[in-house]
Design an enzyme around this catalytic site. Sequence first.
Site, short mmCIF file in Angstrom:
data_model
loop_
_atom_site.label_atom_id
_atom_site.label_comp_id
_atom_site.label_asym_id
_atom_site.label_seq_id
_atom_site.Cartn_x
_atom_site.Cartn_y
_atom_site.Cartn_z
N GLY A 38 0.75 -1.13 0.03
CA GLY A 38 -0.12 0.05 0.07
C GLY A 38 0.90 1.12 -0.08
O GLY A 38 1.74 1.29 0.66
N LYS A 39 0.61 2.19 -0.96
CA LYS A 39 1.74 3.38 -1.04
C LYS A 39 1.64 4.14 0.62
O LYS A 39 2.76 4.42 0.59
CB LYS A 39 1.19 4.23 -2.16
N GLY A 40 0.46 4.21 1.12
CA GLY A 40 0.56 4.77 2.39
C GLY A 40 1.44 4.29 3.48
O GLY A 40 2.44 4.74 4.00
N ASP A 277 13.13 -6.48 -7.43
CA ASP A 277 11.69 -6.33 -7.62
C ASP A 277 11.46 -4.86 -7.20
O ASP A 277 12.07 -4.31 -6.49
CB ASP A 277 11.17 -7.19 -6.48
N THR A 279 8.89 -3.12 -6.95
CA THR A 279 7.71 -2.63 -6.03
C THR A 279 8.17 -1.74 -4.91
O THR A 279 8.88 -2.42 -4.02
CB THR A 279 6.91 -3.95 -5.51
N ASP A 283 8.06 4.60 -3.44
CA ASP A 283 7.54 4.89 -1.91
C ASP A 283 8.91 5.08 -1.32
O ASP A 283 8.83 5.85 -0.24
CB ASP A 283 6.55 3.81 -1.53
N LYS A 316 15.93 -6.25 -3.35
CA LYS A 316 15.27 -7.10 -2.53
C LYS A 316 13.73 -7.46 -2.80
O LYS A 316 13.06 -6.43 -3.43
CB LYS A 316 15.29 -6.77 -1.01
O1 RIB Z 1 3.75 1.52 -4.77
C1 RIB Z 1 3.67 0.21 -4.46
C2 RIB Z 1 2.35 -0.36 -3.74
O2 RIB Z 1 1.45 -0.11 -4.82
C3 RIB Z 1 2.25 -1.79 -3.67
O3 RIB Z 1 2.79 -2.09 -2.29
C4 RIB Z 1 0.87 -1.97 -3.79
O4 RIB Z 1 0.03 -2.42 -2.55
C5 RIB Z 1 0.22 -0.66 -4.48
O5 RIB Z 1 -0.66 -0.13 -3.53
NA NA Z 2 11.52 -4.34 -3.40
#
Ligand code: RIB
Ligand code: NA
Length: 334
Positions: A38-40, A277, A279, A283, A316
Amino acid sequence: MGITVIGSLNYDLDTFTDRLPDAGETFRANRFETHAGGKGLNQAVAIGKLKRPSSNYSVRMIGNVGNDAFGEQLKGVLNDSSVDTTHVSTCEGISTGTATILIEEKSGGQNRILIVEGANGKTVYDSRQLSRIFPEDKVEEEYVVFQHEIPDPISIIKWLHENRPNFRVVYNPSPFKAMDREDWELIDLLVVNEIEALQILETIFDYKFVEEIKERISDDFIGEYRKVCEVLHKTLIDHKKKGTVVMTLGSRGVLFCSYEDPRVQFLPAIKDVCVVDTTGAGDTFLGALVTQLYQGEKLPVAIKFSTLASSLTIQKKGAAESMPAFESVQNCMK
Ligand code: RIB
Ligand code: NA
């Protein structure tokens, strides 16, 4: 007081695959994992982990989870990263937000994300609740960080603007949502990627202006985005004469400019990292940037720290769990 993040908490369901299926196609992926996201939450964890340990400001997360195991786990991840979860509420009859994430291992860890908002959809506050979350008697500087995975961050930003004019508003328009021109002017620190930057321009300026920029981008990518950054800063964000725009350009680097130094500067990304990764990279960058600025660092130093922090995150798996601690980044700064 410190830094408050108002936003989403998601349980990330990550599938690692070599390629994406076509419509109607079924094949085996490589692996499945679950992670906090989740971005938050990601930005709050990044702030909690990356704040200078000797500084004693607080980091808070404001949001909602469902009454399920996912929600408890996510609160635990925040607490482990020194984030206060007093204002993370548990909602009955609705599930914690989830994100289904496909990570393409053969294309540099690129991801595609589908979110189901769940309890994040309940992250709406009236003025009575906001007065309780932000008691008036705070004299120290306060930063409030928003993304767009909750229903209406703008109405909270407007309330802050009217009732807590000394607070600094940080906004990451992700996922993108069109807003009125006056609303963009309420933001003090805008952090966007290149796609969001063009989406903002498209909704504010005439179509032709943006189309022309797009046509020229392949010839001079950095040069054209420099102009985009400048336009965003001059026409929208520096309205209150203290605005900063930071534009991330993925594996290319970062553009930035501020009221103190309105020339657009470019810092290239760190080369030759082994990407696992991506992801949470954005953030991590944002969280790092906010801590650095809050601690009084100059923008170029803050950007360098944040670039290093996100380059460690992408090496990671997962989002929040893959974020480095302050010392690991600080050691790379030397
Ligand atoms: O910015 C990455 C996030 O976007 C992920 O963790 C996912 O939950 C989405 O909200
Ligand atoms: Na990562």
